[in-house]
Design an enzyme around this catalytic site. Structure first.
Site, PDB file in Angstrom:
ATOM      1  N   THR A   1     -16.017  -2.330   4.148  1.00  0.00           N
ATOM      2  CA  THR A   1     -15.844  -1.463   2.698  1.00  0.00           C
ATOM      3  C   THR A   1     -17.154  -1.697   1.784  1.00  0.00           C
ATOM      4  O   THR A   1     -17.524  -0.763   1.258  1.00  0.00           O
ATOM      5  CB  THR A   1     -14.546  -2.160   2.122  1.00  0.00           C
TER       6      THR A   1
ATOM      7  N   GLN B   1      -3.658   5.663  -0.372  1.00  0.00           N
ATOM      8  CA  GLN B   1      -4.195   5.653   1.258  1.00  0.00           C
ATOM      9  C   GLN B   1      -3.967   6.845   1.805  1.00  0.00           C
ATOM     10  O   GLN B   1      -4.900   7.323   2.719  1.00  0.00           O
ATOM     11  CB  GLN B   1      -3.414   4.505   1.738  1.00  0.00           C
TER      12      GLN B   1
ATOM     13  N   LYS C   1      -7.023   9.209   1.136  1.00  0.00           N
ATOM     14  CA  LYS C   1      -8.428   8.374   1.709  1.00  0.00           C
ATOM     15  C   LYS C   1      -8.516   8.126   3.364  1.00  0.00           C
ATOM     16  O   LYS C   1      -9.620   8.588   3.585  1.00  0.00           O
ATOM     17  CB  LYS C   1      -8.293   6.868   1.256  1.00  0.00           C
TER      18      LYS C   1
ATOM     19  N   GLY D   1      -5.827  -6.149   6.345  1.00  0.00           N
ATOM     20  CA  GLY D   1      -6.184  -6.736   4.863  1.00  0.00           C
ATOM     21  C   GLY D   1      -6.267  -6.108   3.673  1.00  0.00           C
ATOM     22  O   GLY D   1      -6.380  -4.843   3.556  1.00  0.00           O
ATOM     23  N   ASP D   2      -6.223  -6.730   2.650  1.00  0.00           N
ATOM     24  CA  ASP D   2      -6.484  -6.292   1.412  1.00  0.00           C
ATOM     25  C   ASP D   2      -6.468  -7.700   0.341  1.00  0.00           C
ATOM     26  O   ASP D   2      -6.875  -8.444   1.035  1.00  0.00           O
ATOM     27  CB  ASP D   2      -5.228  -5.416   0.688  1.00  0.00           C
TER      28      ASP D   2
ATOM     29  N   ASN E   1     -13.785 -10.057  -0.343  1.00  0.00           N
ATOM     30  CA  ASN E   1     -14.433  -9.432   0.692  1.00  0.00           C
ATOM     31  C   ASN E   1     -15.306  -8.180   0.414  1.00  0.00           C
ATOM     32  O   ASN E   1     -16.410  -8.105   0.993  1.00  0.00           O
ATOM     33  CB  ASN E   1     -13.439  -9.228   1.871  1.00  0.00           C
TER      34      ASN E   1
ATOM     35  N   LYS F   1      -0.890   3.639   8.255  1.00  0.00           N
ATOM     36  CA  LYS F   1      -1.929   2.607   8.301  1.00  0.00           C
ATOM     37  C   LYS F   1      -2.559   2.166   6.697  1.00  0.00           C
ATOM     38  O   LYS F   1      -2.544   3.203   5.965  1.00  0.00           O
ATOM     39  CB  LYS F   1      -3.283   3.533   8.846  1.00  0.00           C
TER      40      LYS F   1
ATOM     41  N   SER G   1     -11.400   0.029  10.254  1.00  0.00           N
ATOM     42  CA  SER G   1     -10.131  -0.019  10.957  1.00  0.00           C
ATOM     43  C   SER G   1      -9.710   1.021  12.162  1.00  0.00           C
ATOM     44  O   SER G   1      -9.398   0.806  13.065  1.00  0.00           O
ATOM     45  CB  SER G   1      -9.033  -0.284  10.020  1.00  0.00           C
TER      46      SER G   1
ATOM     47  N   LYS H   1       1.153   1.041   2.598  1.00  0.00           N
ATOM     48  CA  LYS H   1       0.526  -0.445   2.080  1.00  0.00           C
ATOM     49  C   LYS H   1       1.588  -1.237   1.931  1.00  0.00           C
ATOM     50  O   LYS H   1       2.954  -0.922   2.055  1.00  0.00           O
ATOM     51  CB  LYS H   1       0.100  -0.092   0.625  1.00  0.00           C
TER      52      LYS H   1
HETATM   53  P1  NDP Z   1     -10.340 -10.248  -1.912  1.00  0.00           P
HETATM   54  O1  NDP Z   1      -9.034 -11.021  -2.131  1.00  0.00           O
HETATM   55  O2  NDP Z   1     -11.218 -10.777  -0.847  1.00  0.00           O
HETATM   56  O3  NDP Z   1     -10.882 -10.661  -3.386  1.00  0.00           O
HETATM   57  C1  NDP Z   1     -10.370  -9.938  -4.559  1.00  0.00           C
HETATM   58  C2  NDP Z   1     -11.431 -10.345  -5.590  1.00  0.00           C
HETATM   59  O4  NDP Z   1     -10.889  -9.633  -6.734  1.00  0.00           O
HETATM   60  C3  NDP Z   1     -11.394 -11.768  -6.018  1.00  0.00           C
HETATM   61  O5  NDP Z   1     -12.943 -11.886  -6.642  1.00  0.00           O
HETATM   62  C4  NDP Z   1     -10.326 -11.824  -6.821  1.00  0.00           C
HETATM   63  O6  NDP Z   1     -10.444 -13.008  -7.940  1.00  0.00           O
HETATM   64  C5  NDP Z   1     -10.502 -10.703  -7.905  1.00  0.00           C
HETATM   65  N1  NDP Z   1      -9.306  -9.943  -8.418  1.00  0.00           N
HETATM   66  C6  NDP Z   1      -8.080  -9.881  -7.838  1.00  0.00           C
HETATM   67  N2  NDP Z   1      -7.105  -9.761  -8.701  1.00  0.00           N
HETATM   68  C7  NDP Z   1      -7.944  -9.807  -9.978  1.00  0.00           C
HETATM   69  C8  NDP Z   1      -7.071  -9.402 -11.070  1.00  0.00           C
HETATM   70  N3  NDP Z   1      -5.955  -8.980 -11.420  1.00  0.00           N
HETATM   71  N4  NDP Z   1      -8.119  -9.600 -12.176  1.00  0.00           N
HETATM   72  C9  NDP Z   1      -9.581  -9.919 -11.898  1.00  0.00           C
HETATM   73  N5  NDP Z   1     -10.065 -10.002 -10.924  1.00  0.00           N
HETATM   74  C10 NDP Z   1      -9.215  -9.868  -9.837  1.00  0.00           C
HETATM   75  O7  NDP Z   1      -9.819  -8.741  -2.009  1.00  0.00           O
HETATM   76  P2  NDP Z   1     -10.666  -7.405  -1.076  1.00  0.00           P
HETATM   77  O8  NDP Z   1     -12.160  -7.831  -1.709  1.00  0.00           O
HETATM   78  O9  NDP Z   1     -10.332  -7.133  -0.123  1.00  0.00           O
HETATM   79  O10 NDP Z   1     -10.151  -6.527  -2.364  1.00  0.00           O
HETATM   80  C11 NDP Z   1     -10.694  -5.844  -3.733  1.00  0.00           C
HETATM   81  C12 NDP Z   1     -10.476  -4.507  -4.024  1.00  0.00           C
HETATM   82  O11 NDP Z   1     -11.141  -3.607  -3.022  1.00  0.00           O
HETATM   83  C13 NDP Z   1      -9.062  -4.321  -4.023  1.00  0.00           C
HETATM   84  O12 NDP Z   1      -8.807  -3.337  -5.081  1.00  0.00           O
HETATM   85  C14 NDP Z   1      -8.644  -3.829  -2.784  1.00  0.00           C
HETATM   86  O13 NDP Z   1      -7.680  -3.140  -2.966  1.00  0.00           O
HETATM   87  C15 NDP Z   1      -9.882  -2.964  -2.538  1.00  0.00           C
HETATM   88  N6  NDP Z   1     -10.308  -2.450  -0.980  1.00  0.00           N
HETATM   89  C16 NDP Z   1     -10.084  -3.577  -0.101  1.00  0.00           C
HETATM   90  C17 NDP Z   1     -10.608  -3.114   1.177  1.00  0.00           C
HETATM   91  C18 NDP Z   1     -10.518  -4.149   2.278  1.00  0.00           C
HETATM   92  O14 NDP Z   1     -10.803  -3.616   3.475  1.00  0.00           O
HETATM   93  N7  NDP Z   1     -10.430  -5.455   2.103  1.00  0.00           N
HETATM   94  C19 NDP Z   1     -10.689  -1.455   1.390  1.00  0.00           C
HETATM   95  C20 NDP Z   1     -10.597  -0.903   0.417  1.00  0.00           C
HETATM   96  C21 NDP Z   1     -10.288  -1.232  -0.826  1.00  0.00           C
HETATM   97  P3  NDP Z   1      -9.811 -14.346  -7.770  1.00  0.00           P
HETATM   98  O15 NDP Z   1     -10.167 -15.102  -6.555  1.00  0.00           O
HETATM   99  O16 NDP Z   1     -10.066 -15.025  -8.991  1.00  0.00           O
HETATM  100  O17 NDP Z   1      -8.282 -13.863  -7.576  1.00  0.00           O
HETATM  101  O1  2IT Z   2      -7.477  -0.196   0.679  1.00  0.00           O
HETATM  102  C1  2IT Z   2      -7.703  -0.188   1.816  1.00  0.00           C
HETATM  103  O2  2IT Z   2      -8.343   0.652   2.292  1.00  0.00           O
HETATM  104  C2  2IT Z   2      -7.810  -1.223   2.441  1.00  0.00           C
HETATM  105  N1  2IT Z   2      -7.228  -2.188   2.089  1.00  0.00           N
HETATM  106  C3  2IT Z   2      -7.932  -1.310   3.988  1.00  0.00           C
HETATM  107  C4  2IT Z   2      -6.914  -0.921   4.730  1.00  0.00           C
HETATM  108  C5  2IT Z   2      -6.752  -0.878   6.407  1.00  0.00           C
HETATM  109  O3  2IT Z   2      -6.146  -0.332   6.969  1.00  0.00           O
HETATM  110  O4  2IT Z   2      -8.077  -1.264   6.586  1.00  0.00           O
END
Ligand code: NDP
Ligand code: 2IT
Length: 450
Positions: A212, A114, A117, A168-169, A244, A93, A381, A129
């Site tokens: 998240t 992961q 976590k 997603g991520d 997100n 997952k 999830s 992943k």
């Molecule tokens: P999104 O794609 O929705 O948003 C990512 C955000 O981070 C955007 O604002 C983006 O800016 C910025 N960003 C991405 N890459 C970079 C970079 N190299 N330098 C600076 N800013 C950056 O992703 P999420 O919000 O889902 O994910 C954000 C973080 O949270 C990640 O580390 C992800 O692994 C983690 N995460 C996500 C989960 C989920 O359920 N979605 C769960 C747990 C952790 P821009 O638009 O300019 O690229």
């Molecule tokens: O980093 C993370 O924990 C996620 N992007 C969510 C993974 C998931 O299966 O919901």
């Protein structure tokens, strides 16, 4: 030698020898192995079962070509990955990331983290992943659809509701999950919960979108309450990113009475001393897929600064990195401390470098590491998978209450493990050890030829 235990040093050396060119993966492994020093002393049975030697190597690594046709009729080629890291406690997952920086090292570090976590959530999920170096920025909806369909055409051979359930991520949200789900269903003629983060009309769970960010704040509130008899209320907060995780972290932080004064994207950051207007951010990011700098065109008194890293120079009580890995280095952490930060909790995966973590620890900052603090997304999830299996849907309030309960328990499990293993309050060690032990017991019980 950076480890006290020569056994752990040997494990780390062999990982370095195998993958010398994977800096993010080595960083994630190093941190976990450091946390396992007291486990090696207390649990010789796990050492004898070779659990630590095995846990640092993925069970399976899949890499594949993703070819698709752009709007101009030109053939494009990207590389896709799915790293199925560990299935000791449940089906693989973990999310899918679409970003040009994606490579094997990045996906392996994410898959490795992961595993721990998912174990911390207390739900039965193994770790994985995936993703691609495809850049969704500037692509049309049809290009995104064709990419997702091509990506799933190969991925579908390797996943299944009891085998591996992606989500997603970065770069993968509701739109992409929809296209991926549609393609899987076409290929398999099967309506199953093959992905999480689905739309609410086709099997998604309420609260998954918010999970998240909300979970990060539930964790932060509990950590502050238990360790400092304090709360988010009245605090000045800086949140990096505007995707997100960041958006729903800001929403819950405000609900809890905090004042969020800055957000960013990869181009720069906005500072709004009156408190961020989240409706404006949602409109720019969720509806228009625009840039954060557009915020200042709509909100008087806010300023935009080019360059995203400068966000850590803004004085705050609580810093919530919610963008990407290694977004806070040692100097930036020192600047946060100098400006009075009291709490750092990670929405992003591995956003703090080892030097930054050392700064938090030396200065007794309350620090919620990613594996624990951002586990609310994957936990929800897991709840989506349960609902799909039951062919049933819980209400928003029911899912939210379960999420909150899970985050509170994660804090206490990590805290209690830190105490039991000799460094009370060190949640890096506590989260790593608590996450590790459940997976390790399962691996030991299931034998070696696995
Ligand atoms: P999104 O794609 O929705 O948003 C990512 C955000 O981070 C955007 O604002 C983006 O800016 C910025 N960003 C991405 N890459 C970079 C970079 N190299 N330098 C600076 N800013 C950056 O992703 P999420 O919000 O889902 O994910 C954000 C973080 O949270 C990640 O580390 C992800 O692994 C983690 N995460 C996500 C989960 C989920 O359920 N979605 C769960 C747990 C952790 P821009 O638009 O300019 O690229
Ligand atoms: O980093 C993370 O924990 C996620 N992007 C969510 C993974 C998931 O299966 O919901």
């Amino acid at each position: 030698m950076s480890f006290k235990s020569s056994y752990l040093q040997g494990v780390y050396d062999s990982v370095c020898k195998r993958d010398p060119d994977q800096p993010e993966f080595l960083q994630a492994v190093h941190e976990v192995l450091e946390s396992l020093e007291p486990v090696v002393e207390k649990r010789p049975d796990l050492v004898a079962a070779g659990v630590i030697d095995r846990i640092v190597e993925p069970e399976r690594m899949i890499a594949f070509r993703v070819s698709w046709v752009d709007d101009a009729g030109k053939v494009q080629v990207n590389r896709g990955y799915r790293i199925q890291f560990n299935s000791a406690i449940g089906p693989y997952k973990g999310g899918l990331r679409l970003h040009p920086s994606v490579n094997l090292s990045v996906i392996k570090f994410l898959g490795f983290e992961q595993v721990f976590k998912n174990s911390l959530t207390s739900l039965p999920m193994g770790g994985a992943k995936g993703g691609s170096d495809f850049d969704p920025k500037g692509k049309s909806d049809m290009e995104i659809m064709r990419f997702c369909q091509s990506f799933m055409t190969e991925l579908a051979k390797h996943i299944g509701p009891d085998t591996d359930v992606p989500a997603g991520d970065i770069g993968v949200g509701a739109r992409e999950i929809g296209y991926l789900f549609g393609q899987y269903k076409r290929l398999h003629n099967e309506y199953t919960g093959i992905l999480t983060g689905k739309g609410l009309t086709y099997g998604g769970s309420l609260v998954r979108t918010q999970a998240t960010g909300y979970g990060l704040l539930y964790f932060t509130e509990e950590m502050m309450r238990c360790m400092k008899n304090d709360s988010v209320k009245g605090k000045t907060i800086v949140v990096s990113g505007s995707g997100n995780v960041a958006i729903y972290a800001v929403e819950k932080a405000m609900e809890l009475g905090g004042k969020v004064v800055a957000m960013s994207d990869s181009n720069g950051y906005v500072y709004d001393p009156n408190g961020i207007n989240l409706d404006v951010v949602k409109e720019i990011k969720e509806v228009k897929r625009g840039r954060i700098k557009e915020y200042v065109e709509q909100v008087p008194g806010a300023t935009y600064t080019e360059g995203c890293r400068g966000i850590w120079s803004i004085p705050c009580d609580i810093a919530l990195p919610c963008a990407t890995q290694n977004e806070i280095n040692g100097e930036e952490a020192a600047l946060l401390v100098k400006n009075g930060v009291k709490v750092v909790a990670e929405g992003a995966n591995m956003p703090s470098t080892p030097e930054a973590i050392a700064v938090y620890q030396q200065n007794k900052i309350l620090y919620g590491p990613a594996k624990a603090a951002n586990a609310g997304g994957v936990a929800t999830s897991g709840l989506e998978m349960s609902q799909n299996s039951m062919r049933y849907a819980w209400t928003f309030e029911e899912v939210d209450a379960k999420l909150k309960n899970i985050m509170v328990n994660i804090f206490h499990n990590a805290y209690n493990a830190s105490k039991e293993y000799g460094d009370e309050g060190n949640l890096v060690m506590g989260a790593n050890v608590a996450g590790f032990l459940k997976v390790a017991e399962a691996m030991k019980a299931q034998g070696v030829a696995y």
